[in-house]
Design a protein around this motif. Structure first.
Motif, PDB file in Angstrom:
ATOM      1  N   GLU A 176      33.983 -21.346  34.066  1.00 20.09           N
ATOM      2  CA  GLU A 176      35.297 -20.818  33.676  1.00 20.09           C
ATOM      3  C   GLU A 176      35.167 -19.662  32.689  1.00 20.09           C
ATOM      4  O   GLU A 176      35.953 -18.715  32.710  1.00 20.09           O
ATOM      5  CB  GLU A 176      36.138 -21.930  33.054  1.00 20.09           C
ATOM      6  N   ARG A 177      34.166 -19.734  31.815  1.00 21.41           N
ATOM      7  CA  ARG A 177      33.995 -18.711  30.780  1.00 21.41           C
ATOM      8  C   ARG A 177      33.024 -17.607  31.179  1.00 21.41           C
ATOM      9  O   ARG A 177      32.678 -16.745  30.383  1.00 21.41           O
ATOM     10  CB  ARG A 177      33.528 -19.374  29.481  1.00 21.41           C
ATOM     11  N   GLY A 178      32.555 -17.636  32.415  1.00 22.78           N
ATOM     12  CA  GLY A 178      31.722 -16.566  32.934  1.00 22.78           C
ATOM     13  C   GLY A 178      30.284 -16.578  32.490  1.00 22.78           C
ATOM     14  O   GLY A 178      29.582 -15.564  32.589  1.00 22.78           O
ATOM     15  N   LEU A 179      29.790 -17.730  32.017  1.00 22.88           N
ATOM     16  CA  LEU A 179      28.395 -17.796  31.583  1.00 22.88           C
ATOM     17  C   LEU A 179      27.442 -18.003  32.760  1.00 22.88           C
ATOM     18  O   LEU A 179      26.263 -17.654  32.678  1.00 22.88           O
ATOM     19  CB  LEU A 179      28.202 -18.906  30.544  1.00 22.88           C
ATOM     20  N   LEU A 180      27.938 -18.608  33.814  1.00 22.73           N
ATOM     21  CA  LEU A 180      27.189 -18.769  35.058  1.00 22.73           C
ATOM     22  C   LEU A 180      28.116 -18.425  36.211  1.00 22.73           C
ATOM     23  O   LEU A 180      29.341 -18.597  36.105  1.00 22.73           O
ATOM     24  CB  LEU A 180      26.686 -20.204  35.235  1.00 22.73           C
ATOM     25  N   GLY A 181      27.539 -17.994  37.315  1.00 24.55           N
ATOM     26  CA  GLY A 181      28.341 -17.728  38.504  1.00 24.55           C
ATOM     27  C   GLY A 181      28.639 -19.010  39.262  1.00 24.55           C
ATOM     28  O   GLY A 181      27.847 -19.959  39.223  1.00 24.55           O
ATOM     29  N   PRO A 182      29.766 -19.076  39.963  1.00 27.17           N
ATOM     30  CA  PRO A 182      30.143 -20.290  40.698  1.00 27.17           C
ATOM     31  C   PRO A 182      29.080 -20.758  41.689  1.00 27.17           C
ATOM     32  O   PRO A 182      28.936 -21.962  41.925  1.00 27.17           O
ATOM     33  CB  PRO A 182      31.430 -19.884  41.417  1.00 27.17           C
ATOM     34  N   ARG A 183      28.331 -19.835  42.257  1.00 22.64           N
ATOM     35  CA  ARG A 183      27.306 -20.211  43.238  1.00 22.64           C
ATOM     36  C   ARG A 183      26.141 -20.964  42.603  1.00 22.64           C
ATOM     37  O   ARG A 183      25.315 -21.547  43.314  1.00 22.64           O
ATOM     38  CB  ARG A 183      26.788 -18.968  43.957  1.00 22.64           C
ATOM     39  N   GLU A 184      26.040 -20.928  41.286  1.00 18.82           N
ATOM     40  CA  GLU A 184      24.948 -21.606  40.604  1.00 18.82           C
ATOM     41  C   GLU A 184      25.180 -23.103  40.450  1.00 18.82           C
ATOM     42  O   GLU A 184      24.243 -23.837  40.120  1.00 18.82           O
ATOM     43  CB  GLU A 184      24.725 -20.988  39.218  1.00 18.82           C
ATOM     44  N   VAL A 185      26.411 -23.572  40.656  1.00 20.50           N
ATOM     45  CA  VAL A 185      26.722 -24.978  40.382  1.00 20.50           C
ATOM     46  C   VAL A 185      25.788 -25.944  41.116  1.00 20.50           C
ATOM     47  O   VAL A 185      25.228 -26.850  40.484  1.00 20.50           O
ATOM     48  CB  VAL A 185      28.204 -25.295  40.680  1.00 20.50           C
TER      49      VAL A 185
END
Length: 222
Positions: free
Chosen positions: A45-54
């Motif tokens: 949510e805060r842009g520290l990681l990209g969604p694809r990294e989950v």
């Protein structure tokens, strides 16, 4: 310790920790799980990681960072340069509670994230806002046993930032990609000028993670 009633619901993509997580974190696995969940929710949510990294948070980020502890001696003070989302410093602090980990980060939103997760998990780390090359930071954090980092800068520049923070006899231990040997050869003069000795490259986590971590160690000799 911070109130955990507001912990974010686990991302359905995160999944359960791999079997190796129990070996790496032991009875502190619940802390690692909570950190992974925080990365998968607030971190995205805060842009520290990209969604694809989950789906890759456990293997590529959390475990990949924690196994750095294999090459750090007991009781060391460790400065994590450009800590960002807390990688590698927070997984390292979870896996190795004997270490004194300081999380150095210049950006306010990332510093706030680090302070929040440190308080939430009661890790005893210290979040510091600043840049490694700033004289005030060197005065405040200098004399550490180890300076570490992950995906921060080319090796020569990283050495110039890291070695002033460690004592003579201490070392930079940075997580690097598979081309680290080429970086070491390319930047040898810059490393020597920064006071670094001969660099060594190790693979850590070979029996624990799918993609072992390359760690470059450069001792401070002057």
């Amino acid at each position: 310790m911070a109130n955990r009633d507001d912990v974010n619901i686990q991302s359905p993509e995160l999944g359960e920790p791999p079997a190796a997580a129990q070996e790496v974190f032991g009875d502190r696995l619940p802390l690692a799980r909570e950190y992974a969940e925080f990365l998968a929710t607030a971190g995205i949510e805060r842009g520290l990681l990209g969604p694809r990294e989950v789906p890759r948070i456990w293997e590529r980020h959390v475990l990949n960072s924690a196994v750095l502890g294999e090459v750090i001696d007991e009781g060391c003070r460790v400065v994590d340069i450009g800590s960002g989302a807390g990688l590698p410093g927070i997984p390292l602090a979870i896996a190795r509670p004997d270490l004194k980990v300081q999380l150095l980060e210049p950006l306010l939103r990332r510093y706030n994230f680090l302070s929040e997760i440190n308080d939430r998990l009661d890790l005893g780390c210290e979040a510091v806002r600043g840049r490694a090359e700033e004289p005030d930071v060197v005065r405040a954090l200098g004399g550490a046993d180890v300076a570490t980092s992950r995906a921060v800068a080319p090796l020569g520049k990283l050495t110039r930032w890291s070695l002033p923070l460690v004592r003579v006899g201490g070392a930079m231990k940075a997580l690097k990609g598979g081309s680290v040997a080429e970086e070491l050869e390319r930047d040898a003069k810059e490393i020597a000028k920064a006071g670094g000795g001969d660099g060594t490259i190790q693979l850590v986590g070979e029996s624990k993670v799918a993609e072992p971590t390359h760690v470059i160690t450069i001792p401070r000799i002057k």
